[in-house]
Scaffold this motif. Structure first.
Motif, PDB file in Angstrom:
ATOM      1  N   THR A   2     -48.990 114.062  69.063  1.00 57.95           N
ATOM      2  CA  THR A   2     -48.729 113.053  69.549  1.00 57.95           C
ATOM      3  C   THR A   2     -47.739 113.296  70.664  1.00 57.95           C
ATOM      4  N   SER A   3     -47.867 112.530  71.682  1.00 64.38           N
ATOM      5  CA  SER A   3     -46.455 112.419  72.666  1.00 64.38           C
ATOM      6  C   SER A   3     -45.230 112.423  72.097  1.00 64.38           C
ATOM      7  N   THR A   4     -45.010 111.604  70.947  1.00 64.39           N
ATOM      8  CA  THR A   4     -43.571 111.532  70.440  1.00 64.39           C
ATOM      9  C   THR A   4     -43.282 112.858  69.783  1.00 64.39           C
ATOM     10  N   VAL A   5     -44.275 113.631  69.171  1.00 62.03           N
ATOM     11  CA  VAL A   5     -43.944 115.037  68.633  1.00 62.03           C
ATOM     12  C   VAL A   5     -43.700 115.981  69.760  1.00 62.03           C
ATOM     13  N   ARG A   7     -42.463 115.390  72.758  1.00 60.48           N
ATOM     14  CA  ARG A   7     -41.100 115.399  73.221  1.00 60.48           C
ATOM     15  C   ARG A   7     -40.121 115.648  72.352  1.00 60.48           C
ATOM     16  N   ALA A   8     -39.984 115.458  71.225  1.00 58.79           N
ATOM     17  CA  ALA A   8     -39.173 116.061  70.277  1.00 58.79           C
ATOM     18  C   ALA A   8     -39.233 117.682  70.417  1.00 58.79           C
ATOM     19  N   TYR A  54     -38.667 108.998  77.433  1.00 54.42           N
ATOM     20  CA  TYR A  54     -38.781 108.129  76.368  1.00 54.42           C
ATOM     21  C   TYR A  54     -39.600 106.733  76.990  1.00 54.42           C
ATOM     22  N   PRO A  55     -40.044 105.912  76.431  1.00 55.89           N
ATOM     23  CA  PRO A  55     -40.900 104.880  76.781  1.00 55.89           C
ATOM     24  C   PRO A  55     -39.980 104.081  77.665  1.00 55.89           C
ATOM     25  N   ASN A 101     -34.403 115.973  65.162  1.00 60.48           N
ATOM     26  CA  ASN A 101     -35.382 115.218  65.571  1.00 60.48           C
ATOM     27  C   ASN A 101     -36.735 115.402  65.467  1.00 60.48           C
ATOM     28  N   VAL A 105     -39.656 113.236  63.178  1.00 55.36           N
ATOM     29  CA  VAL A 105     -40.744 112.634  64.217  1.00 55.36           C
ATOM     30  C   VAL A 105     -42.023 113.315  63.377  1.00 55.36           C
ATOM     31  N   ASP A 109     -44.913 110.773  61.352  1.00 53.60           N
ATOM     32  CA  ASP A 109     -46.233 110.998  61.837  1.00 53.60           C
ATOM     33  C   ASP A 109     -47.151 111.092  60.498  1.00 53.60           C
ATOM     34  N   PRO A 171     -33.290 106.289  68.980  1.00 51.67           N
ATOM     35  CA  PRO A 171     -33.103 107.601  69.779  1.00 51.67           C
ATOM     36  C   PRO A 171     -32.390 107.781  70.854  1.00 51.67           C
TER      37      PRO A 171
END
Length: 437
Positions: A2-5, A7-8, A54-55, A101, A105, A109, A171
């Protein structure tokens, strides 16, 4: 992935650049940070922006999360350059947040369990901090193997603090987490506690068991579990297992008393929230003074304070005697229908701040006596007079809690603030008694 992973992962990779500091020194950190920040300002879209954004960054077209991460690392670099923060500690703090982090994350997930990201942050961050300190020491040609137990202790303590802060913050608060774990690691490294491989392995096993039991038995929330586990680890390493036994007596007896006639207390509206599971604010309010006493004892033992270590033992015991006295007084006394306000002795409703019952007072005295008995049994130097001091300190602290509850609680000071002030009063009574007697 995912995009979150992703980014982390990008932040974790960026944190690895901190390993350049042992090679070039902390002085170049400021210009490097300035270059990175210039890039942050310049990059407003595209793949690189998407990787770190981040969003909330999309609305302003600015990588604020990346900017604050870099600024926090630069602040620690400044402490290293100007104030002597050890380079291995600097590296540990930066990589701990980056890889902690990432682990959190990734765990989030894979499962919906609230405890999983916190545990993953602690394990991933602490592992990265151990590796970072070890590599930094090797690059600096400093001894590695003799320092490993201390490295593990510092990294695990910082990982627990980071996981706690990450659980209660957002975050965007990475700078707070990074600075907090860096300062804690600096403090603990400065104590230079004598800890061997077997000792640190035992301490980690015991504290892990405490954390697991707290969550499995519903005695604490995730944040409360992390807080209690950190307190337990620091107490074992800096004080010893005798100190730890006193701490666990408070947590254990207090948790059992919370469950005492719980449904009846729930119907009266005076039961502990979350089915009796204590949060971090509750744990800290009742044990922050005890933690300060442990740190003071370590500092006194290391000759970092112009005060002998003995008063801190009595401060520790007095604060926990107060906390247990107050807990038992509230949990037992709350089920009886004859409470009176301590300042006027007029009848009031159950659960009224500052209300007391004779049953609750007896339970509170028993709690102080329980702590005093444990201290007497485990610390031969305390003696009968010292145990009596602990009982008096607990009863005084319990009474202060009731007086503050009847006078100032609900205004500028909340329940947790009153608990803190009460335990502080018990600690002061205990510590001052050392000088009197």
């Amino acid at each position: 992935m995912t995009s979150t992973v992703r980014r982390a992962g990008a932040f974790a990779a960026l944190s690895t650049l901190s390993l350049a500091v042992p090679l070039v020194g902390p002085a170049p950190a400021a210009p490097i940070a300035a270059v990175v920040l210039a890039g942050v300002i310049a990059v407003r879209d595209g793949p690189l922006f998407d990787l770190f954004a981040y969003p909330g960054d999309y609305e302003d077209e600015r990588l604020y999360g990346l900017a604050t991460f870099v600024l926090a690392a630069a602040a620690l670099g400044l402490l290293a350059a100007a104030f002597g923060l050890p380079i291995p500690v600097f590296v540990a703090a930066v990589v701990l947040v980056g890889y902690g982090n990432l682990a959190a994350v990734a765990a989030g997930d894979r499962t919906d369990r609230d405890v999983a990201p916190a545990v993953a942050f602690c394990l991933g961050g602490a592992t990265a901090a151990v590796a970072g300190q070890t590599l930094a020491r090797w690059l600096l040609a400093a001894p590695v193997e003799p320092a490993l137990p201390l490295v593990v202790f510092v990294a695990t303590s910082a990982g627990l603090l980071g996981a706690l802060l990450r659980d209660v913050l957002t975050p965007y608060d990475d700078p707070i987490v990074m600075l907090a774990v860096g300062l804690l690691a600096w403090l603990l490294a400065g104590f230079e506690p004598v800890v061997g491989t077997v000792e640190i392995a035992g301490a980690l096993a015991v504290t892990a068991a405490v954390g697991y039991a707290a969550v499995a038995l519903g005695a604490a929330s995730v944040a409360g579990m992390l807080t209690g586990t950190l307190l337990a680890l620091l107490t074992i390493v800096l004080g010893g297992y005798s100190w730890f036994a006193v701490l666990m007596a408070f947590f254990g007896i207090g948790s059992v008393s919370t469950k005492f006639r719980y449904e009846e207390k729930r119907s009266r509206g005076i039961a502990q929230e979350n089915d009796g599971a204590r949060g971090s604010s509750n744990v800290l309010a009742n044990s922050a003074v005890a933690l300060a006493a442990v740190l003071g004892y370590a500092a006194g033992s290391a000759d970092l304070l112009p005060v002998p270590p003995d008063p801190f033992l009595f401060a520790f015991a007095g604060s926990l005697a107060t906390a247990l006295s107050d807990t038992l007084s509230s949990e037992v006394g709350g089920v009886f229908d004859t409470p009176r306000l301590i300042t006027t002795l007029k009848p009031v409703d159950p659960g009224t701040d500052g209300a007391v019952t004779w049953q609750g007072e007896l339970a509170g005295i028993a709690g102080a006596a329980a702590v005093a008995g444990i201290v007497y049994a485990l610390f031969p130097t305390v003696g009968g007079a010292g145990a009596a001091v602990v009982v008096v300190a607990g009863v005084v602290g319990m009474t202060v809690d009731s007086l503050l509850g009847a006078t100032i609680e609900g205004g500028a000071v909340g329940n947790q603030g009153v608990n803190f002030l009460a335990t502080l009063s018990g600690a002061l009574v205990g510590a001052l008694a050392v000088f009197v007697f």
